[in-house]
Design a protein around this motif. Structure first.
Motif, PDB file in Angstrom:
ATOM      1  N   PRO A 194       0.814  -1.227   0.000  1.00  0.00           N
ATOM      2  CA  PRO A 194       0.000   0.000   0.000  1.00  0.00           C
ATOM      3  C   PRO A 194       0.847   1.278   0.000  1.00  0.00           C
ATOM      4  CG  PRO A 194      -0.786  -1.520   1.687  1.00  0.00           C
ATOM      5  CD  PRO A 194       0.483  -2.085   1.150  1.00  0.00           C
ATOM      6  N   VAL A 195       1.949   1.275   0.739  1.00  0.00           N
ATOM      7  CA  VAL A 195       2.783   2.489   0.808  1.00  0.00           C
ATOM      8  C   VAL A 195       3.406   2.785  -0.548  1.00  0.00           C
ATOM      9  CG1 VAL A 195       4.890   3.472   1.803  1.00  0.00           C
ATOM     10  CG2 VAL A 195       3.232   2.353   3.267  1.00  0.00           C
ATOM     11  N   ILE A 196       3.997   1.782  -1.182  1.00  0.00           N
ATOM     12  CA  ILE A 196       4.633   2.008  -2.480  1.00  0.00           C
ATOM     13  C   ILE A 196       3.601   2.436  -3.518  1.00  0.00           C
ATOM     14  CG2 ILE A 196       5.879   0.886  -4.379  1.00  0.00           C
ATOM     15  CD1 ILE A 196       7.657   1.487  -1.978  1.00  0.00           C
ATOM     16  N   LEU A 197       2.439   1.790  -3.532  1.00  0.00           N
ATOM     17  CA  LEU A 197       1.399   2.175  -4.491  1.00  0.00           C
ATOM     18  C   LEU A 197       0.887   3.580  -4.221  1.00  0.00           C
ATOM     19  CD1 LEU A 197      -0.640  -1.144  -4.848  1.00  0.00           C
ATOM     20  CD2 LEU A 197       0.956  -0.134  -6.485  1.00  0.00           C
ATOM     21  N   PHE A 198       0.632   3.908  -2.957  1.00  0.00           N
ATOM     22  CA  PHE A 198       0.143   5.240  -2.610  1.00  0.00           C
ATOM     23  C   PHE A 198       1.169   6.308  -2.977  1.00  0.00           C
ATOM     24  CE2 PHE A 198       0.006   8.764   0.446  1.00  0.00           C
ATOM     25  CZ  PHE A 198      -1.268   9.255   0.189  1.00  0.00           C
ATOM     26  N   TYR A 199       2.409   6.086  -2.579  1.00  0.00           N
ATOM     27  CA  TYR A 199       3.442   7.079  -2.852  1.00  0.00           C
ATOM     28  C   TYR A 199       3.719   7.205  -4.339  1.00  0.00           C
ATOM     29  CZ  TYR A 199       4.579   8.600   1.794  1.00  0.00           C
ATOM     30  OH  TYR A 199       4.522   9.212   3.013  1.00  0.00           O
ATOM     31  N   SER A 200       3.715   6.104  -5.054  1.00  0.00           N
ATOM     32  CA  SER A 200       3.930   6.166  -6.500  1.00  0.00           C
ATOM     33  C   SER A 200       2.812   6.950  -7.167  1.00  0.00           C
ATOM     34  CB  SER A 200       4.007   4.758  -7.095  1.00  0.00           C
ATOM     35  OG  SER A 200       5.119   4.080  -6.592  1.00  0.00           O
TER      36      SER A 200
END
Length: 155
Positions: free
Chosen positions: A90-96
């Motif tokens: 979730p963090v990588i997808l959100f930040y991306s």
């Protein structure tokens, strides 16, 4: 995650602090790469290629695990990524998504406030990624060892 590794992993003593440092360096590299690319013009295509590579390599890993261990290979792969990937994905997808939208740096001229907001945005991400690193370094080895003991990889 070959059979030799998995069977020997059951009896390996883990230096958790060294594992934490290693995992932290590896995970932060990817996150910072996305963060740095997010402020460049080549960021969107490179981040897209990065996600395609991650998906491809994950698919290959899962396929090899299934070929080697059958359906138990799925459990081994899941045990290898749980619980830390509940944080990472979730963090990588959100930040991306936010970086690609250029939420913070979408103006033609960079202002000091935009740069400070972007740095704060990345620092918060690093803190959240660090929670995943803690899970991966201190919790995941116990989960993976328990799972390997529970299932018979040879049968």
């Amino acid at each position: 995650m070959g059979e030799y590794f998995l069977l020997n992993f059951q009896h390996t003593q883990i230096n958790f602090s060294r594992l934490f440092i290693y995992v932290f360096k590896e995970r932060i590299k990817l996150f910072l790469l996305i963060g740095i690319l997010g402020i460049t013009n080549i960021g969107i295509p490179v981040i897209s290629l990065l996600f395609m590579w991650l998906g491809f390599s994950s698919g290959v890993l899962l396929s090899v695990a299934i070929l080697k261990f059958g359906l138990k290979g799925i459990l081994v792969c899941m045990g290898g990524i749980f619980p830390q990937f509940l944080i990472y994905i979730p963090v990588i997808l959100f930040y991306s998504d936010k970086i690609i939208d250029k939420r913070f740096l979408n103006k033609k001229t960079l202002r000091k406030q935009n740069i400070i907001e972007y740095i704060l945005f990345l620092v918060i991400g690093i803190i959240i990624i660090s929670i995943g690193v803690i899970l991966e370094s201190y919790i995941n080895p116990f989960i993976l060892k328990s799972l390997i003991n529970l299932i018979d990889l040879n049968g």
